[in-house]
Structure formats: structure tokens, C-alpha cells
Design an enzyme around this catalytic site. Structure first.
Site, PDB file in Angstrom:
ATOM      1  N   LYS A   4       0.801  -1.215   0.000  1.00  0.00           N
ATOM      2  CA  LYS A   4       0.000   0.000   0.000  1.00  0.00           C
ATOM      3  C   LYS A   4       0.835   1.267   0.000  1.00  0.00           C
ATOM      4  CE  LYS A   4      -3.665  -0.172  -0.443  1.00  0.00           C
ATOM      5  NZ  LYS A   4      -4.876  -0.597  -1.195  1.00  0.00           N
TER       6      LYS A   4
HETATM    7  N1  PMP Z   1      -3.255  -7.544   1.575  1.00  0.00           N
HETATM    8  C1  PMP Z   1      -2.979  -6.610   2.500  1.00  0.00           C
HETATM    9  C2  PMP Z   1      -2.204  -7.023   3.713  1.00  0.00           C
HETATM   10  C3  PMP Z   1      -3.429  -5.293   2.327  1.00  0.00           C
HETATM   11  O1  PMP Z   1      -3.173  -4.362   3.261  1.00  0.00           O
HETATM   12  C4  PMP Z   1      -4.193  -4.989   1.178  1.00  0.00           C
HETATM   13  C5  PMP Z   1      -4.758  -3.600   1.022  1.00  0.00           C
HETATM   14  N2  PMP Z   1      -6.057  -3.479   1.582  1.00  0.00           N
HETATM   15  C6  PMP Z   1      -4.462  -6.000   0.236  1.00  0.00           C
HETATM   16  C7  PMP Z   1      -3.948  -7.256   0.472  1.00  0.00           C
HETATM   17  C8  PMP Z   1      -5.298  -5.757  -0.988  1.00  0.00           C
HETATM   18  O2  PMP Z   1      -4.764  -4.838  -1.873  1.00  0.00           O
HETATM   19  P1  PMP Z   1      -5.719  -3.927  -2.731  1.00  0.00           P
HETATM   20  O3  PMP Z   1      -6.368  -2.937  -1.808  1.00  0.00           O
HETATM   21  O4  PMP Z   1      -4.798  -3.242  -3.689  1.00  0.00           O
HETATM   22  O5  PMP Z   1      -6.732  -4.770  -3.398  1.00  0.00           O
END
Ligand code: PMP
Length: 460
Positions: free
Chosen positions: A49
Site C-alpha cells: 500500500k
Molecule cells: N493484503 C494486505 C495485507 C493489504 O493491506 C491490502 C490492502 N487493503 C491488500 C492485500 C489488498 O490490496 P488492494 O487494496 O490493492 O486490493
């Protein structure tokens, strides 16, 4: 490189992105294609992120929405907040982060360490509730004149991956990648990276989403699950369930449901067998990638995003006691465990009538009473059990014509019971009872039976 010819970054922001691919040399099937993880836990904030946070702030600076010295506000399960905290520290912004109470304590502590203001709010509330993470973050931004980063609907989130993660993977694999696997939270990672890889390969690359099996993205019932930061939970009271605009469904070829147990145990395996200490969402993604790899020829090439490190979850997925308490771990014991004497039970929604309960042909004397959830699949999540139906008392009242079929079951419902995991020792389970006559037995965090306090059937 800075201006002094020293081989260095000008600031930590330049260390965001450019993460390595690491081959899963031991857990991937030897006869299958190579499987590489995209090591996003190596970003300076410890997660994927950081990319979205930097991209969103830069876009808001460009558009003038975020002014020098301004206030950034975001609702996040934690990692986006950490990314924003790094950017805020470097560029002189104030930051307020709203996190759901389901997020790990470690993430809150990290946010505070970076100087962010943290507001914890209940995670299990309807979307329309003013306490909901998104609603609360929006209100704080409005009231303080701050800028809401809004990762769920901000195009700069998927754009970070379209411009960064995607091209990196293409370059690192010399264009040989055939399958891209990632979890879906806001959808930014999979949508941006997936779109880029499809464009550059003229549609050749397959994009596979991995999702907790109760999440609605993969067709689940929306009930609670244990993997943090991915999937989409739906509170039963939510009227209109909006999916994030950062999630572009047309980019994703298939969304694979993965159970919490498989996700957590895969993450634990990666630590012990590959030396990769990762979060549970990485376990979900790798579990999906391994399932996929087992079906592919050796000349394919799989890349899977591992979003963050296991260090944020030492008190959860890497704590045997925590796992055992929810019934995710049934290790060998010399002592008798709950599994040996657990009794079957059934469950009903709190809106059931006495007639519904009488017609319901379930086993056992204590049934779990749950929040009503249309389309609920399988045993109820422990978090959705609100009471205990005294089945013999209800049946006796009905036999003596003291209960009308159309009346609600409310008068026969007592408090919810404490919980114990299927693999706990009977001694540990008994210690959890307190004054309660019994405990719900959990398997994978769901109520699958009853442990009675003084069970005559129990071995001593
Ligand atoms: N895994 C973790 C540990 C995350 O913090 C996030 C972000 N919410 C995600 C997966 C998913 O990523 P995205 O928001 O880009 O779909």
C-alpha cells in the site's frame, strides 16, 4: 541517486516500489511452472500500500485538492495508513487514520509510531452506520477541511500499479509471465497490475483473484472471516452494498475462494519452508497460486503478490494459542481435547418463530441464535452468534400448549456462550467456561458444536 554522487535515495519515498521477485523454491510443485512472489513486504512501510499512498498524495497535490501543510484523512485496515504516514512525514502533512477494530494491534501501534492520529471504530456495522470506517473518515475530513484519500474509489490507487507493479513484473520476467495472482481488497493491485499485463501481452496473461471464501467477491455469503485486508464483508444490516471503484472486475478472469484455514496455514508454511514471514492475505494469494500451478505446464510462469509481512500479525496467525482458540489448529496432545467430546448443535436466526424452531430438526439441546443473514452458508461465524436457544424448554412449552407457533423464540433464548477451539485441551476449555454451563466449539472460527461443563460422557 542524490546530488552528491553518493549512491543513495533522496528520501524514503524513492525506496517505494522496485520490489524483487522471489522464486518459491520449496513449496511450489517441482513438476509445475515456476512460481514467483512479488515481495511487496519489502516496501519501506512494509506493504504494497505504500505504492497507492504515494500515488494518491501526488495526484491530490497535482490537482490542488491537497495543499501544503494540509490534513490527510483515510479509512483503512492499516497498511494504507502506514503508507500515508510515511508520505505525510516526508511532505509535511497531518494525518488521521480510521481503522476497524478487527485490524491487528501492531498496525495501530505502527501508525502511532509514525505520528498519525488513530481512530478505532467497530468493523462490524452496516455501511450506512455513521460509525462505519468509510462514513467516519468522510465526516472527519469534512469537519476538519481535510482531504480524504479514499483508496476505495480513487483512480490514483490502481494507477500506482498500472504504472509501477505491472511494468516491473513484465520487465523482471522478460515478458514470460503467463499468470498473475493477487488478493482483492480495494482492488487497486489486481486491477492496475492486471490491466497493464493484459495490455502489454495483448490479452495473453490470465489474471486470477484470490478471496476469502465467505467474501462476496468470490460469491460468498459476506459473513465474517479472519484474513485481514482482503475480500468484502457485508453486514446483514447494509442496505446498498457498494463495491469499490478501484476494483475493475473486467480485468479479472476468475476469483478463487480460499478458506481461512488454508490461507493461514499456507502463510505459516511459507515462514518455515521458504523463510518468508508474511501476512495472511499473502497466504490466501499463494494458496491460490499453488492450486493454479498444479494445473499448469512447466513452461508457464506464475507471479503472485505477497502484500505484507507477518510481523504485523505475530499475535494472531503466528500465535498457536490464538489459532487454537478459534479452532484453526488441532495438534497432538497427550491430554483429551474438546474434539473427543464435542456434541453436535444447530443454529437459527434470531428472527425465527417458535414454529420455525419446532420444525427445525437439528441435533442437541443448545442451538446457536445468530444475526439473520440471507443466504448464509454453513455453520455461523462466532462473531454472528448472539444467543443460545434452550431447545428442551421450548419443546416442553410447546407440548404443554404454552407456546404459540407464530411467537418469536425470544423468551427461550439465553446469553451466548463462551467459545473454545476444537483442538483445545478439555482443561483449557473448562478454564474458559467461567460460570457458563457450556461453550461453543469453534472449527475455523465457526460454531460447529457444544462443549458441556460437566459432561458425563467425557473421559476424566
Ligand atoms: N493484503 C494486505 C495485507 C493489504 O493491506 C491490502 C490492502 N487493503 C491488500 C492485500 C489488498 O490490496 P488492494 O487494496 O490493492 O486490493
Amino acid at each position: 541517486m542524490d546530488g552528491t554522487n553518493v549512491e543513495a535515495f533522496d528520501s524514503v519515498l524513492e525506496a517505494i516500489g522496485g520490489t524483487p521477485l522471489i522464486r518459491l523454491a520449496r513449496v511450489a510443485p517441482a513438476a509445475g511452472p515456476p512460481v514467483y512472489v512479488k515481495a511487496e513486504f519489502l516496501n519501506p512501510g512494509g506493504s504494497v500500500k505504500d505504492r497507492a499512498a504515494l500515488s494518491m498524495v501526488l495526484a491530490a497535490e497535482r490537482s490542488g485538492e491537497l495543499k501544503p501543510g494540509g490534513h490527510i484523512v483515510e479509512g483503512t485496515s492499516g497498511n494504507t495508513g502506514i503508507g500515508l504516514a510515511i508520505v505525510a512525514a516526508q511532505r509535511g502533512y497531518r494525518l488521521t487514520v480510521v481503522v476497524p477494530d478487527k485490524s491487528s494491534r501492531e498496525k495501530t501501534l505502527i501508525l502511532q509510531a509514525y505520528g498519525a492520529e488513530v481512530v478505532v471504530t467497530p468493523g462490524a456495522v452496516p455501511r450506512e452506520d455513521p460509525a462505519h470506517v468509510s462514513q467516519l473518515a468522510r465526516r472527519i475530513a469534512e469537519e476538519s477541511g481535510g482531504w480524504l484519500a479514499n483508496q476505495y474509489d480513487n483512480p490514483a490507487n490502481p494507477a500506482a500499479h498500472h504504472g509501477g507493479t505491472g511494468p516491473e513484473i513484465w520487465r523482471q520476467t522478460r515478458g514470460r509471465v503467463t499468470h498473475f495472482v493477487a488478493g482483492i481488497g480495494t482492488g487497486g493491485t489486481i486491477s492496475g497490475t492486471g490491466a497493464y499485463l493484459k495490455e502489454v501481452s495483448e490479452g495473453r496473461i490470465r489474471v486470477i483473484g484470490t478471496d476469502p471464501d465467505h467474501s462476496v467477491y468470490s460469491g460468498g455469503d459476506g459473513s465474517p472471516y479472519f484474513v485481514e485486508s482482503i475480500g468484502h464483508y457485508r453486514h446483514p444490516g447494509t442496505a446498498e452494498d457498494l463495491w469499490p471503484q478501484s476494483y475493475h472486475r473486467d480485468v479479472v478472469d476468475v476469483v478463487e475462494p480460499i478458506g481461512d484455514r488454508e490461507s493461514i496455514l499456507t502463510a505459516r508454511r511459507l515462514a518455515r519452508e521458504e523463510g518468508l514471514l508474511l501476512g495472511a492475505s499473502a497466504g490466501t494469494a499463494v494458496a491460490g497460486a499453488l492450486r493454479l500451478a498444479a494445473t499448469l505446464p512447466p513452461d508457464d510462469l506464475v507471479v503472485v503478490v505477497v502484500p505484507d509481512s507477518g510481523r504485523s500479525y505475530l499475535s494472531k496467525y503466528y500465535d498457536d494459542e490464538w489459532l487454537r482458540g478459534f479452532g484453526f489448529l488441532e495438534d497432538e496432545h497427550d491430554e483429551p481435547t474438546v474434539a473427543a467430546t464435542a456434541r453436535a448443535c444447530s443454529w437459527l436466526p434470531s428472527t425465527a418463530s417458535i414454529g420455525d424452531a419446532l420444525d427445525h430438526d437439528g441435533p442437541g439441546d443448545r442451538w446457536a441464535v445468530t444475526v439473520p443473514r440471507p443466504g448464509a452458508a454453513g455453520p455461523p461465524a462466532a462473531a454472528e452468534v448472539t444467543g443460545t436457544l434452550d431447545v428442551p424448554r421450548l419443546r416442553a412449552a410447546a407440548a404443554q400448549h404454552r407456546a404459540r407457533r407464530s411467537d418469536p423464540i425470544t423468551d427461550y433464548v439465553g446469553p451466548a456462550l463462551p467459545t473454545t477451539g476444537l483442538g483445545e485441551t478439555r482443561r483449557a476449555a473448562t478454564a474458559k467456561l467461567g460460570q457458563a454451563p457450556a461453550a461453543w466449539v469453534l472449527t475455523d472460527g465457526r460454531v460447529t458444536g457444544v462443549f458441556e461443563a460437566a459432561d458425563p460422557a467425557a473421559p476424566s
